[in-house]
Scaffold this active site. Structure first.
Site, PDB file in Angstrom:
ATOM      1  N   LYS A  54     -18.368  18.864  -5.868  1.00  0.00           N
ATOM      2  CA  LYS A  54     -17.459  19.910  -6.345  1.00  0.00           C
ATOM      3  C   LYS A  54     -17.410  19.931  -7.869  1.00  0.00           C
ATOM      4  O   LYS A  54     -17.412  21.003  -8.487  1.00  0.00           O
ATOM      5  CB  LYS A  54     -16.076  19.712  -5.730  1.00  0.00           C
ATOM      6  CG  LYS A  54     -16.049  20.035  -4.241  1.00  0.00           C
ATOM      7  CD  LYS A  54     -14.869  19.432  -3.515  1.00  0.00           C
ATOM      8  CE  LYS A  54     -14.998  19.675  -2.010  1.00  0.00           C
ATOM      9  NZ  LYS A  54     -13.993  18.950  -1.214  1.00  0.00           N
ATOM     10  N   GLN A  98      -8.647  15.614  -1.993  1.00  0.00           N
ATOM     11  CA  GLN A  98      -9.709  15.323  -1.035  1.00  0.00           C
ATOM     12  C   GLN A  98      -9.159  14.589   0.186  1.00  0.00           C
ATOM     13  O   GLN A  98      -8.453  13.597   0.067  1.00  0.00           O
ATOM     14  CB  GLN A  98     -10.800  14.470  -1.704  1.00  0.00           C
ATOM     15  CG  GLN A  98     -11.985  14.173  -0.811  1.00  0.00           C
ATOM     16  CD  GLN A  98     -12.746  15.422  -0.394  1.00  0.00           C
ATOM     17  OE1 GLN A  98     -13.024  16.300  -1.209  1.00  0.00           O
ATOM     18  NE2 GLN A  98     -13.088  15.502   0.878  1.00  0.00           N
ATOM     19  N   ASP A 121      -7.596  25.703  -2.124  1.00  0.00           N
ATOM     20  CA  ASP A 121      -8.251  25.185  -0.920  1.00  0.00           C
ATOM     21  C   ASP A 121      -7.563  25.691   0.348  1.00  0.00           C
ATOM     22  O   ASP A 121      -8.030  25.448   1.458  1.00  0.00           O
ATOM     23  CB  ASP A 121      -8.238  23.646  -0.948  1.00  0.00           C
ATOM     24  CG  ASP A 121      -9.336  23.024  -0.103  1.00  0.00           C
ATOM     25  OD1 ASP A 121     -10.331  23.713   0.176  1.00  0.00           O
ATOM     26  OD2 ASP A 121      -9.201  21.847   0.266  1.00  0.00           O
TER      27      ASP A 121
END
Length: 284
Positions: A54, A98, A121
């Site tokens: 990322k 994450q 996200d």
């Protein structure tokens, strides 16, 4: 009938190229580039790889990146303090925590601490609620990536029967809602669904999102169905038996190279939207 491969790598690069051009325009006008902050708690090797990918993708399109690595012993309170700092930083436009966090972390509390306007996200309960109510927000990246693949290849779900196999809150459930928003008639199934083969056999669009290798068998699928495989399992296989099913489909995603590459591109795209101070545009 020749099955058409839905090339996620190609579309992903197309999206990244477009993002890079927009960022060039922004910086040429004197503005700072969008910035994505990633938080990694602990030393899980797969998570370290994903975060590095990322960060690398951010740099490739000219986007700013802040990588925060916290120790395995981090408490929920310590993680929430980091998220609060990023929420308050006007130069940070997107925040990604994450998954998975170490077991002592209240992961849901941490996700829900992310400011809605920085939840690029699409993982907070508020974003999920807005999606379910048809209100603009940021969308879970993998489902939105599949929607963009459908749009890129001119596949209109309106009036079609869609079956989503898998009910996770960041994949199966939001994908079912997005397809419903696009006027498909959606059945949400899972590993406990009875008569699953019969239900799948009626589907015009099949989404594999159950996390079990080749769970959806080729002989369940009717000719001409669209196959979207969001799974990635050991042996480079997805949740649909693509190796046998692709020839009878009208369109299909390969594994790897189909849905997977879209996820990071959508993350960058929604970070750009945040920098431009708006949510993801409506699907229609």
């Amino acid at each position: 009938m020749t099955a058409i491969l839905l090339d996620g790598k190609k579309l992903s690069q197309k999206i990244k190229d477009s993002i890079a051009e927009e960022i060039k325009t922004l910086t040429a006008s004197g503005k700072k580039p969008p910035k994505l902050a990633t938080i990694l708690v602990g030393t899980d090797p797969a998570s370290e790889t994903y975060v590095s990918m990322k960060v690398k993708s951010c740099h490739a399109v000219g986007m700013g990146s802040e990588k925060i690595v916290l120790p395995q012993t981090t408490t929920t309170e310590e993680l929430l303090a980091v998220i609060d700092r990023l929420n308050a930083d006007p130069e940070v436009h997107g925040i990604l925590l994450q998954h998975p966090c170490p077991p002592q972390i209240d992961e849901r509390a941490a996700f829900d601490r992310i400011d809605l306007k920085k939840d690029v996200d699409g993982v907070t309960t508020l974003s999920f609620g807005k999606l379910s109510m048809g209100v603009e927000t940021y969308l879970p990246c993998t489902p939105y990536g599949m929607v963009l693949l459908l749009k890129e290849y001119g596949i209109n779900p309106e009036g079609k029967k869609a079956v989503v196999v898998g009910r996770s809150p960041i994949l199966g459930k939001p994908m079912a809602m997005l397809l419903t928003e696009m006027n498909a008639t959606v059945t949400l199934c899972h590993s406990k669904t009875k008569n699953l083969a019969e239900i799948i056999g009626q589907a015009d669009i099949i989404v594999g999102a159950v996390g079990k290798p080749e769970f959806v068998k080729a002989d369940w699928i009717k000719p001409g169905a669209v196959l979207l495989d969001a799974g990635y399992n050991p042996g480079n296989v997805g949740d649909i038996e693509i190796s046998k099913a692709w020839e009878k489909s009208s369109h299909y995603t390969p594994v790897p190279g189909g849905v997977g590459p879209m996820t990071i591109s959508v993350l960058l795209l929604q970070t750009l939207y945040s920098a431009k101070d708006h949510f993801t545009p409506p699907l229609k």
